[in-house]
Write a protein that holds these residues in place. Structure first.
Motif, mmCIF file in Angstrom:
data_model
loop_
_atom_site.group_PDB
_atom_site.id
_atom_site.type_symbol
_atom_site.label_atom_id
_atom_site.label_comp_id
_atom_site.label_asym_id
_atom_site.label_seq_id
_atom_site.Cartn_x
_atom_site.Cartn_y
_atom_site.Cartn_z
ATOM 1 N N LYS A 150 20.671 -12.411 104.054
ATOM 2 C CA LYS A 150 19.668 -13.470 104.005
ATOM 3 C C LYS A 150 20.221 -14.815 104.438
ATOM 4 O O LYS A 150 19.488 -15.754 104.644
ATOM 5 C CB LYS A 150 19.161 -13.605 102.571
ATOM 6 N N ASN A 151 21.535 -14.912 104.498
ATOM 7 C CA ASN A 151 22.109 -16.201 104.834
ATOM 8 C C ASN A 151 23.397 -15.946 105.614
ATOM 9 O O ASN A 151 23.741 -14.803 105.890
ATOM 10 C CB ASN A 151 22.362 -17.002 103.557
ATOM 11 N N LYS A 180 26.407 -16.036 102.289
ATOM 12 C CA LYS A 180 26.328 -17.295 101.562
ATOM 13 C C LYS A 180 25.391 -17.172 100.369
ATOM 14 O O LYS A 180 25.447 -17.970 99.447
ATOM 15 C CB LYS A 180 25.807 -18.369 102.515
ATOM 16 N N SER A 181 24.520 -16.159 100.377
ATOM 17 C CA SER A 181 23.616 -16.020 99.240
ATOM 18 C C SER A 181 24.245 -15.206 98.128
ATOM 19 O O SER A 181 23.611 -14.932 97.124
ATOM 20 C CB SER A 181 22.316 -15.366 99.693
ATOM 21 N N GLY A 182 25.503 -14.789 98.295
ATOM 22 C CA GLY A 182 26.182 -14.078 97.219
ATOM 23 C C GLY A 182 26.020 -12.576 97.257
ATOM 24 O O GLY A 182 26.421 -11.882 96.328
ATOM 25 N N GLU A 183 25.452 -12.060 98.343
ATOM 26 C CA GLU A 183 25.255 -10.605 98.409
ATOM 27 C C GLU A 183 26.306 -9.970 99.277
ATOM 28 O O GLU A 183 26.782 -10.581 100.225
ATOM 29 C CB GLU A 183 23.936 -10.278 99.098
ATOM 30 N N THR A 235 24.324 -7.016 94.598
ATOM 31 C CA THR A 235 24.145 -8.359 94.055
ATOM 32 C C THR A 235 24.928 -8.483 92.765
ATOM 33 O O THR A 235 25.251 -7.494 92.113
ATOM 34 C CB THR A 235 22.672 -8.623 93.741
ATOM 35 N N GLY A 236 25.151 -9.694 92.387
ATOM 36 C CA GLY A 236 25.925 -9.918 91.171
ATOM 37 C C GLY A 236 26.521 -11.299 91.194
ATOM 38 O O GLY A 236 26.547 -12.011 90.187
ATOM 39 N N HIS A 237 26.989 -11.674 92.359
ATOM 40 C CA HIS A 237 27.534 -13.027 92.473
ATOM 41 C C HIS A 237 26.389 -14.020 92.566
ATOM 42 O O HIS A 237 25.342 -13.730 93.130
ATOM 43 C CB HIS A 237 28.392 -13.136 93.726
ATOM 44 N N TRP A 297 28.144 -18.237 96.943
ATOM 45 C CA TRP A 297 28.607 -17.569 98.152
ATOM 46 C C TRP A 297 29.942 -16.862 97.957
ATOM 47 O O TRP A 297 30.727 -17.187 97.104
ATOM 48 C CB TRP A 297 28.661 -18.557 99.312
ATOM 49 N N ILE A 298 30.131 -15.880 98.840
ATOM 50 C CA ILE A 298 31.335 -15.042 98.784
ATOM 51 C C ILE A 298 32.434 -15.729 99.588
ATOM 52 O O ILE A 298 32.210 -16.124 100.734
ATOM 53 C CB ILE A 298 31.048 -13.676 99.442
#
Lengths: 476, 280
Positions: free
Chosen positions: A153-154, A173-176, A193-195, A198-199
């Motif tokens: 998504k980002n 950047k959306s944490g996925e 998902t969980g974060h 951002w990674i």
């Protein structure tokens, strides 16, 4: 005998003893004539070690490389001939990488800046993540795009190949996190998902600990690192403890995870339950990057320069374990961390929680540190436009490579540890020769900042991507 | 006494009209003894249902101030209702906020770092070069309104027939040095009236925020032109040199500073005094 006595009288021979990097002597002390150079020393070492193939070696006297015959060296450095001269020999990689000097292809495809580039461990596939939320797989033979993997998504910030080359994971950047099948380019399941933020980094479990590769750890700005299992498709353990963003994470060869964070600490975790083993404090500002001495071997797993393919995971595990043990030797694993406080620390986390050596010298923050594949050198890229080379075992400064006119963002080593590549904000890549400690090749061509560089493990190609949205492939 | 004036509870709160309040409990007693009418509840229900239409009819028909008041009350109620509905609509499970994909993607190691964009850096360097070329200083008032010549000078007619117009009188405040002597009146082209001559300025120290009355040493630069600088005209934005020996400033080398630059911040010809801010 007479010749020897003559030489001893006229002072044309030197008393030397050959030692290996760990300190054990090879053979006894011997008289060597002064016109002996590195080639002859190599022959001596090969015979003393009873090697079947003639392996190349490099020789060092008190940390300086010996490139000229002994006599010249002695004259230049005024070493006393009364004491025994100790010459340390280091095995070098058997294969030699051809230096890169031209851009073979400029492949467009991404519609936004290319943020990360990674070759698969066998060097056959290339993946890149970009700000246009896609991960693209490129065909190296035809140098054209192969697959476009949409689903994020980002911006796609990080990508990582599993050491067996079967899985590709990308973090956004959306944490996925999304896993992809590199053969078809399709996502291998739902996003993980969980974060919450951002990674910042992804690292796989080494092949020699577990084959087929299942687990990987991801670090995020929200301060935790999570261990995921790709076959269960869920988060197995969450390593929380850092108070600020985790900037980098590495899965070590001993089965521990190292995480460096903006809270100036590095935490060492064990992987079965996610408990904190150690905390390495010392930095004064954010820890930007971590490097392990065995990192290259962990990344490539069972593959090496011979390009051999393996069929079963057990075989891969065995070969990976062999390679790892050979690389590691008897010494404990070393860790180097680069920070915003302009210094780097050399740690031996298994031994002590205090740093072994503090590497100062940079005048701006250190963005990226990387051990050479043979573990002898550490290179550091800094925003002060220089790349510095340090001794991998002791941490002492060896050389500085100056030439870039903008902050140096990322570095990459060639598989034989003889060449170092650096990509910078000034849109050029530079190849530095380790033997001569000078610039080997300047690779201009990018139109804008270079964000990511990678050298393929088989040493044939270099891929670089940046803000100008094209991926460039360079060849020798 | 307040209890008697409470609204009966059966009326909906929206109906603001006051109803006659029973001052006893006889209604309740009757209900207990004799019960309700057979159609009481149905009538009540239907009447309440009609209230909505009646309310709306009243609101539409009402004219003048009454209509406006009703409309205002209705609007306030509508806004409140919308808010409560939105509140209830918020689900308890948090969904991740879908950020829009922004431009200017940067890798993970550059996130959290404030980097001036290159365009800004370039324009900054260009501005810096221009400044260096022009020899400009960084001053609190960089730009001032340009003063036209006819505003600055008043034409003085001279000669027997008052036809000669080569003399000018300065209409702004000026500074003339202590050793100033006028040129012979017949030949002086610019007249600086003594009423508009100033020797002292109220200088404010920007950090200490206190104002001192300091002597002017000279006019360094008038932004309107070098001619005005040489005349000693002080308008808003002029850089003047003032005597700061009473401030007691000392250089790092140990020497006493006695002159510093200041910039005029007001229009002295309007105020009758010169206010300036010290350039530190």
């Amino acid at each position: 005998m007479e010749v020897e006595r003559e030489q001893a009288e006229t002072g044309k021979s030197v008393m030397c003893v050959l030692t290996d990097p760990e300190g054990t002597t090879l053979g006894g002390t011997m008289y060597l004539p002064q016109n002996v150079g590195p080639l002859q020393l190599q022959q001596i070492v090969n015979t003393l070690l009873k090697n079947e193939e003639k392996l190349p070696y490099a020789f060092y006297i008190s940390n300086q490389e010996l490139l000229v015959p002994l006599g010249n060296y002695l004259e230049k450095n005024k070493v006393s001939m009364e004491k025994t001269l100790s010459i340390v020999y280091q095995p070098q990689a058997v294969f030699r990488i051809r230096p890169i000097n031209r851009c073979s292809a400029t492949i467009a495809g991404h519609t936004e800046a290319v943020l990360s580039v990674a070759f698969s461990p066998d060097g056959r596939q290339l993946a890149s993540g970009s700000g246009d939320t896609t991960v693209r797989l490129w065909d190296l033979n035809t140098q054209t795009p192969m697959f476009t993997c949409t689903g994020h998504k980002n911006w796609v910030l990080c990508i990582a190949w599993s050491p067996d080359g079967k899985h590709l994971v990308s973090g956004s950047k959306s944490g996925e996190l999304l896993c992809w099948d590199p053969q078809t380019g399709k996502p291998a399941g739902n996003p993980l998902t969980g974060h919450k933020k951002w990674i910042t980094g992804i690292s796989w479990e080494p092949a020699h600990l577990n084959a087929p590769c299942r687990r990987f750890v991801s670090a995020s700005k929200d301060g935790d690192a999570r261990i995921w299992d790709i076959s269960l498709k869920k988060c197995v353990i969450c390593l929380s403890g850092h108070t600020l963003a985790v900037t980098c994470v590495k899965w070590g060869g001993d089965g521990v995870i190292y995480t460096g964070s903006q809270d100036c600490t590095i935490k060492v975790w064990e992987t079965s339950e996610g408990k904190l083993i150690r905390e390495l404090k010392g930095h004064g500002h954010w820890v930007n990057s971590l490097a392990l001495s065995t990192e290259y071997v962990l990344r490539t797993g069972a593959f090496d320069h011979t390009g051999k393919q393996y069929s079963s995971p057990e075989e891969m595990k065995k070969v990976a374990l062999e390679r790892y043990n050979k690389m590691k030797g008897n010494a404990p694993e070393r860790l180097v961390s680069g920070s915003d406080d302009f210094t780097m620390f050399l740690w031996e986390p298994a031994v002590s929680k205090h740093h072994k050596f503090r590497m100062t010298g940079h005048q701006q923050l250190v963005n990226h540190v990387y051990f050479s594949p043979d573990g002898l050198w550490v290179a550091s890229a800094s925003f002060d436009k220089s790349v510095k080379l340090w001794n991998g075992a002791t941490g002492e400064f060896v050389a500085a490579f100056r030439g870039h006119v903008g902050p140096v963002y990322q570095i990459s080593w060639s598989a034989d540890s003889r060449l170092l590549l650096s990509g910078s904000k000034d849109s050029t890549l530079k190849v530095w020769d380790i033997r001569t400690k000078k610039l080997k090749q300047d690779l201009p061509g990018h139109a804008d900042e270079v964000f990511a560089v990678d050298w393929s493990p088989d040493g044939e190609k270099v891929a670089s991507g940046g803000k100008d949205r094209v991926l460039k492939l360079w060849m020798g | 006494m307040l209890a008697g004036f409470l609204l009966p509870p059966s009326l909906p709160s929206k109906d603001q009209s006051f109803v006659a309040m029973p001052q006893g409990d006889y209604i309740e007693l009757h209900r207990k003894r004799h019960g309700y009418r057979h159609d009481f509840f149905e009538k009540k229900r239907k009447k309440e249902a009609r209230q909505v239409h009646e309310r709306s009819a009243k609101a539409q028909k009402a004219l003048g101030i009454k209509g406006k008041m009703i409309a205002k009350k209705n609007y306030a109620e509508k806004a409140l209702m919308k808010k409560t509905l939105a509140m209830h609509e918020e689900s308890s499970s948090r969904r991740k906020v879908d950020d829009e994909v922004q431009d200017g993607a940067i890798p993970a190691y550059l996130m959290d770092r404030e980097n001036t964009t290159r365009a800004k850096v370039l324009s900054n360097t260009i501005k810096q070069k221009r400044k260096e070329k022009a020899g400009k200083w960084e001053v609190p008032i960089p730009k001032v309104r340009p003063v036209a010549e006819d505003e600055m000078f008043k034409v003085i007619r001279s000669g027997k027939r008052k036809t000669k117009q080569w003399k000018r009188m300065v209409t702004k405040c000026t500074f003339v040095g202590p050793g100033f002597t006028r040129k012979p009146p017949k030949y002086e082209r610019f007249i600086r009236p003594s009423g508009l001559r100033f020797t002292k300025a109220h200088v404010t120290h920007p950090e200490l925020k206190c104002t001192f009355n300091l002597d002017i040493i000279g006019v360094k630069k008038n932004p309107n032109g070098p001619m005005y600088t040489s005349l000693g005209v002080m308008t808003k934005g002029t850089i003047i040199e003032v005597n700061v020996s009473e401030l007691g400033l000392v250089t790092p080398a140990g020497k006493v500073v006695w002159g510093k630059y200041a910039q005029v911040t007001n229009n002295p010809e309007n105020d009758g005094c010169i206010n300036a801010v010290l350039l530190v």
